[in-house]
Scaffold this active site. Sequence first.
Site, PDB file in Angstrom:
ATOM      1  N   MET A 103       0.812  -1.216   0.000  1.00 45.15           N
ATOM      2  CA  MET A 103       0.000   0.000   0.000  1.00 45.15           C
ATOM      3  C   MET A 103       0.849   1.271   0.000  1.00 45.15           C
ATOM      4  SD  MET A 103      -2.845  -1.551  -0.159  1.00 45.15           S
ATOM      5  CE  MET A 103      -4.182  -0.433   0.168  1.00 45.15           C
ATOM      6  N   ARG A 104       1.895   1.284  -0.824  1.00 44.97           N
ATOM      7  CA  ARG A 104       2.698   2.499  -0.969  1.00 44.97           C
ATOM      8  C   ARG A 104       2.696   2.939  -2.418  1.00 44.97           C
ATOM      9  NH1 ARG A 104       3.471   5.442   3.096  1.00 44.97           N
ATOM     10  NH2 ARG A 104       5.275   6.400   2.110  1.00 44.97           N
ATOM     11  N   ASN A 120       0.882  -6.031  -9.918  1.00 43.14           N
ATOM     12  CA  ASN A 120       0.126  -5.634  -8.728  1.00 43.14           C
ATOM     13  C   ASN A 120      -1.274  -6.225  -8.817  1.00 43.14           C
ATOM     14  OD1 ASN A 120      -0.604  -4.030  -6.365  1.00 43.14           O
ATOM     15  ND2 ASN A 120      -1.755  -2.719  -7.766  1.00 43.14           N
ATOM     16  N   HIS A 122      -5.138  -5.583  -7.620  1.00 42.60           N
ATOM     17  CA  HIS A 122      -5.965  -4.461  -7.166  1.00 42.60           C
ATOM     18  C   HIS A 122      -7.417  -4.928  -7.084  1.00 42.60           C
ATOM     19  CE1 HIS A 122      -7.127  -0.290  -6.557  1.00 42.60           C
ATOM     20  NE2 HIS A 122      -8.130  -0.520  -7.373  1.00 42.60           N
ATOM     21  N   SER A 149      -8.249  -7.179 -10.345  1.00 43.72           N
ATOM     22  CA  SER A 149      -7.399  -7.125 -11.541  1.00 43.72           C
ATOM     23  C   SER A 149      -5.951  -7.343 -11.147  1.00 43.72           C
ATOM     24  CB  SER A 149      -7.487  -5.734 -12.196  1.00 43.72           C
ATOM     25  OG  SER A 149      -8.818  -5.365 -12.463  1.00 43.72           O
ATOM     26  N   ASP A 158      -2.271   2.402 -10.301  1.00 45.16           N
ATOM     27  CA  ASP A 158      -3.328   1.465 -10.686  1.00 45.16           C
ATOM     28  C   ASP A 158      -3.702   1.609 -12.167  1.00 45.16           C
ATOM     29  OD1 ASP A 158      -3.436   0.568  -8.052  1.00 45.16           O
ATOM     30  OD2 ASP A 158      -4.978   2.032  -7.500  1.00 45.16           O
TER      31      ASP A 158
HETATM   32  C1  GAR Z   1      -6.108  -7.215  -1.327  1.00 43.77           C
HETATM   33  O1  GAR Z   1      -7.504  -7.132  -1.457  1.00 43.77           O
HETATM   34  C2  GAR Z   1      -5.427  -6.472  -2.458  1.00 43.77           C
HETATM   35  O2  GAR Z   1      -6.115  -6.572  -3.682  1.00 43.77           O
HETATM   36  C3  GAR Z   1      -5.453  -5.062  -1.942  1.00 43.77           C
HETATM   37  O3  GAR Z   1      -5.139  -5.172  -0.585  1.00 43.77           O
HETATM   38  C4  GAR Z   1      -5.627  -6.429  -0.104  1.00 43.77           C
HETATM   39  C5  GAR Z   1      -4.504  -7.126   0.618  1.00 43.77           C
HETATM   40  O4  GAR Z   1      -4.973  -8.272   1.271  1.00 43.77           O
HETATM   41  N1  GAR Z   1      -4.533  -4.224  -2.647  1.00 43.77           N
HETATM   42  C6  GAR Z   1      -4.752  -2.931  -2.889  1.00 43.77           C
HETATM   43  O5  GAR Z   1      -5.727  -2.342  -2.518  1.00 43.77           O
HETATM   44  C7  GAR Z   1      -3.660  -2.250  -3.687  1.00 43.77           C
HETATM   45  N2  GAR Z   1      -4.106  -0.989  -4.174  1.00 43.77           N
HETATM   46  P1  GAR Z   1      -3.956  -9.364   1.791  1.00 43.77           P
HETATM   47  O6  GAR Z   1      -2.869  -8.628   2.584  1.00 43.77           O
HETATM   48  O7  GAR Z   1      -4.793 -10.242   2.682  1.00 43.77           O
HETATM   49  O8  GAR Z   1      -3.395 -10.085   0.609  1.00 43.77           O
END
Ligand code: GAR
Length: 223
Positions: A103-104, A120, A122, A149, A158
């Site tokens: 998340m950076r 990535n 998303h 995605s 993104d």
């Molecule tokens: C996931 O839903 C991923 O798609 C999202 O964070 C979550 C992490 O869950 N990523 C984003 O939002 C990136 N912009 P996890 O730590 O349980 O894998």
Amino acid sequence: MRGALRPLPVTTGTTPLSVVVLISGGGTNLQALIDTAPRRGFRIAGVISNRPAVKGLARAAAAGIATRVVDHTAHPDRAGFDAALAAAIDAFAPDLVVLAGFMRILTPAFVDRYRGRMINIHPSLLPAFQGLHTHRRALEAGVAEHGASVHFVTAELDGGPVIAQARVAVEADDDEDRLAARVLAREHVLLPQVVEWFALGRLAMRDGRVWFDGTAIAQPLPC
Ligand code: GAR
């Protein structure tokens, strides 16, 4: 007496794709990668988190995978953080960098360094709902379909070319948590699938497009 059965080789004799996974939190997508790596032809060389003591680091350690923390709060600016992160990644010399709940926001110089070999996941059907709170925003917008995605990472947040998507129907009684849980379950299949395609040499990014089996795809691959 017959000899003991030998396990089948997990690869066809080639070296499995070496992957570094970047996380910021719980790491359920990381767990899906850990669980599927042997049969999908890749290995996780290292896991790097920008936050200390997150559950994803414990998941990696439990699987015997090397972990590193590059704490963004220890770096005064993005360039300094990205330089430290690049050094940590490069120490593993991976073939592919996977952002799995990382998340950076990354600098263009960092993104360029891993162009074509950083992906990535998303939680939306990009280009819809870039950024945060995707499930809430999907419900507010009243969309019939939502999902996740996997895309190549480019300097546009993104916004890189989308490789594959998992689609989820929005139900009338969905709330944010229910919808998020259904999407997350699909993410756990989608991400390992894309990494497997990469390991098989089926995926590439060229001219800002996704190429699959030597052809530029017109639509994200369904998964
Ligand atoms: C996931 O839903 C991923 O798609 C999202 O964070 C979550 C992490 O869950 N990523 C984003 O939002 C990136 N912009 P996890 O730590 O349980 O894998």
